[in-house]
Design a protein around this motif. Structure first.
Motif, PDB file in Angstrom:
ATOM      1  N   UNK A 100      67.215  59.716  30.727  1.00 34.20           N
ATOM      2  CA  UNK A 100      68.426  59.737  31.785  1.00 34.20           C
ATOM      3  C   UNK A 100      68.608  58.454  32.458  1.00 34.20           C
ATOM      4  N   UNK A 101      67.423  57.949  32.844  1.00 27.73           N
ATOM      5  CA  UNK A 101      67.163  56.709  33.819  1.00 27.73           C
ATOM      6  C   UNK A 101      67.756  55.540  32.711  1.00 27.73           C
ATOM      7  N   UNK A 102      67.175  55.564  31.535  1.00 23.05           N
ATOM      8  CA  UNK A 102      67.782  54.474  30.514  1.00 23.05           C
ATOM      9  C   UNK A 102      69.245  54.664  30.412  1.00 23.05           C
ATOM     10  N   UNK A 103      69.626  55.872  30.400  1.00 20.43           N
ATOM     11  CA  UNK A 103      71.202  55.882  29.886  1.00 20.43           C
ATOM     12  C   UNK A 103      71.902  55.423  31.136  1.00 20.43           C
ATOM     13  N   UNK A 104      71.415  55.709  32.428  1.00 19.05           N
ATOM     14  CA  UNK A 104      72.145  55.452  33.581  1.00 19.05           C
ATOM     15  C   UNK A 104      72.069  53.838  33.779  1.00 19.05           C
ATOM     16  N   UNK A 131      76.009  53.946  39.993  1.00 11.71           N
ATOM     17  CA  UNK A 131      75.316  54.523  39.127  1.00 11.71           C
ATOM     18  C   UNK A 131      74.150  53.783  38.803  1.00 11.71           C
ATOM     19  N   UNK A 132      73.861  52.432  39.104  1.00 14.56           N
ATOM     20  CA  UNK A 132      72.436  51.927  39.076  1.00 14.56           C
ATOM     21  C   UNK A 132      71.559  52.759  40.331  1.00 14.56           C
ATOM     22  N   UNK A 133      72.164  52.713  41.323  1.00 16.35           N
ATOM     23  CA  UNK A 133      71.161  53.479  42.522  1.00 16.35           C
ATOM     24  C   UNK A 133      70.833  54.805  41.827  1.00 16.35           C
ATOM     25  N   UNK A 134      71.633  55.559  41.169  1.00 19.65           N
ATOM     26  CA  UNK A 134      71.101  56.980  40.913  1.00 19.65           C
ATOM     27  C   UNK A 134      69.879  57.088  40.146  1.00 19.65           C
ATOM     28  N   UNK A 135      69.352  55.943  39.615  1.00 20.82           N
ATOM     29  CA  UNK A 135      68.369  55.753  38.702  1.00 20.82           C
ATOM     30  C   UNK A 135      66.987  56.026  39.693  1.00 20.82           C
ATOM     31  N   UNK A 136      67.283  55.888  40.844  1.00 18.33           N
ATOM     32  CA  UNK A 136      66.327  55.641  41.918  1.00 18.33           C
ATOM     33  C   UNK A 136      66.045  57.134  42.709  1.00 18.33           C
ATOM     34  N   UNK A 137      66.780  58.085  42.403  1.00 23.34           N
ATOM     35  CA  UNK A 137      66.909  59.607  43.019  1.00 23.34           C
ATOM     36  C   UNK A 137      65.564  60.143  42.510  1.00 23.34           C
ATOM     37  N   UNK A 191      62.723  59.178  42.390  1.00 19.77           N
ATOM     38  CA  UNK A 191      61.601  58.960  43.386  1.00 19.77           C
ATOM     39  C   UNK A 191      61.397  59.988  44.623  1.00 19.77           C
ATOM     40  N   UNK A 192      62.467  60.652  44.696  1.00 19.58           N
ATOM     41  CA  UNK A 192      62.179  61.837  45.600  1.00 19.58           C
ATOM     42  C   UNK A 192      61.217  62.723  45.204  1.00 19.58           C
ATOM     43  N   UNK A 193      60.483  63.239  46.065  1.00 21.49           N
ATOM     44  CA  UNK A 193      59.144  64.150  45.796  1.00 21.49           C
ATOM     45  C   UNK A 193      59.558  65.410  45.092  1.00 21.49           C
ATOM     46  N   UNK A 194      60.638  66.103  45.552  1.00 18.78           N
ATOM     47  CA  UNK A 194      61.031  67.317  45.286  1.00 18.78           C
ATOM     48  C   UNK A 194      61.454  67.122  43.747  1.00 18.78           C
ATOM     49  N   UNK A 195      62.129  66.128  43.535  1.00 16.24           N
ATOM     50  CA  UNK A 195      62.491  65.892  42.013  1.00 16.24           C
ATOM     51  C   UNK A 195      61.430  65.584  41.040  1.00 16.24           C
ATOM     52  N   UNK A 196      60.548  64.752  41.600  1.00 17.40           N
ATOM     53  CA  UNK A 196      59.220  64.673  41.007  1.00 17.40           C
ATOM     54  C   UNK A 196      58.528  66.140  40.483  1.00 17.40           C
ATOM     55  N   UNK A 197      58.395  66.888  41.510  1.00 14.70           N
ATOM     56  CA  UNK A 197      57.860  68.093  41.308  1.00 14.70           C
ATOM     57  C   UNK A 197      58.677  68.780  40.077  1.00 14.70           C
ATOM     58  N   UNK A 198      59.892  68.959  40.519  1.00 14.27           N
ATOM     59  CA  UNK A 198      60.883  69.734  39.608  1.00 14.27           C
ATOM     60  C   UNK A 198      60.823  69.411  38.068  1.00 14.27           C
ATOM     61  N   UNK A 199      60.705  68.158  37.982  1.00 14.00           N
ATOM     62  CA  UNK A 199      60.518  67.275  36.535  1.00 14.00           C
ATOM     63  C   UNK A 199      59.160  67.270  35.991  1.00 14.00           C
ATOM     64  N   UNK A 200      58.052  67.287  36.785  1.00 15.28           N
ATOM     65  CA  UNK A 200      56.851  67.215  36.480  1.00 15.28           C
ATOM     66  C   UNK A 200      56.403  65.674  36.237  1.00 15.28           C
ATOM     67  N   UNK A 201      57.093  64.819  37.272  1.00 15.71           N
ATOM     68  CA  UNK A 201      56.750  63.539  37.229  1.00 15.71           C
ATOM     69  C   UNK A 201      55.386  63.176  37.998  1.00 15.71           C
ATOM     70  N   UNK A 202      54.665  62.061  37.761  1.00 16.12           N
ATOM     71  CA  UNK A 202      53.428  61.781  38.431  1.00 16.12           C
ATOM     72  C   UNK A 202      53.967  61.145  39.694  1.00 16.12           C
ATOM     73  N   UNK A 203      52.949  61.345  40.861  1.00 19.27           N
ATOM     74  CA  UNK A 203      53.353  60.974  42.095  1.00 19.27           C
ATOM     75  C   UNK A 203      53.380  59.460  42.334  1.00 19.27           C
ATOM     76  N   UNK A 204      52.465  58.703  41.346  1.00 18.21           N
ATOM     77  CA  UNK A 204      52.392  57.257  41.550  1.00 18.21           C
ATOM     78  C   UNK A 204      51.169  56.888  41.790  1.00 18.21           C
ATOM     79  N   UNK A 205      50.935  55.551  41.798  1.00 19.56           N
ATOM     80  CA  UNK A 205      49.608  55.120  42.144  1.00 19.56           C
ATOM     81  C   UNK A 205      49.449  54.993  43.803  1.00 19.56           C
ATOM     82  N   UNK A 206      48.316  55.233  44.439  1.00 17.99           N
ATOM     83  CA  UNK A 206      47.894  54.964  45.668  1.00 17.99           C
ATOM     84  C   UNK A 206      47.120  53.955  45.781  1.00 17.99           C
ATOM     85  N   UNK A 207      47.465  52.915  46.880  1.00 13.06           N
ATOM     86  CA  UNK A 207      46.624  51.900  47.138  1.00 13.06           C
ATOM     87  C   UNK A 207      45.416  52.409  47.698  1.00 13.06           C
TER      88      UNK A 207
END
Length: 127
Positions: free
Chosen positions: A56-60, A99-105, A107-123
């Motif tokens: 979806x991100x690539x398509x956006x 359209x381009x900014x919708x790619x970054x949606x 990054x929201x924690x609730x959507x990461x949880x919904x789609x099983x995305x990793x939280x990201x790397x912490x410094x």
């Protein structure tokens, strides 16, 4: 309740972006592209997998590039015909930006949880 509303609004942004590019392709008589984006909307809403998010991100991103291409084509035609073009350029550039900014949606924690995305790397110095 508030978290569900946020998820709904974030998903709505993505669906609107995908519907806009689908309508663009339908109007341009490019039915194959329109069909692909319609299938993508259905897959995005039905399947909660990280791979669907990346597709979806690539398509956006591709859709935003198409909006910019269409902007250049339409503005060029308007200038050649001597018609007003500035409003067209502003509107279509805004649609491309939306359209381009919708790619970054995602990054929201609730959507990461919904789609099983990793939280990201912490410094190291982050807690």
């Amino acid at each position: 309740m508030e978290k569900s509303f946020v998820k709904f609004m974030l998903l709505t942004v993505i669906v609107i972006s995908l519907l806009l590019i689908t309508a663009h392709f339908v109007r341009s008589a490019q039915s194959w592209f329109a069909a692909i984006y319609l299938v993508l909307i259905i897959a995005f809403l039905l399947f909660r997998e990280p791979v669907v998010v990346r597709i979806t991100q690539a398509a956006l991103i591709i859709a935003a590039c198409e909006w910019l291409r269409a902007t250049l084509v339409f503005v060029t035609l308007r200038i050649q015909e001597g018609d007003a073009w500035l409003r067209l350029a502003i509107i279509l550039t805004g649609v491309a930006g939306f359209t381009f900014s919708s790619v970054f949606v995602f990054r929201n924690r609730s959507l990461k949880e919904l789609y099983g995305l990793p939280e990201g790397v912490k410094l190291e110095n982050q807690k």
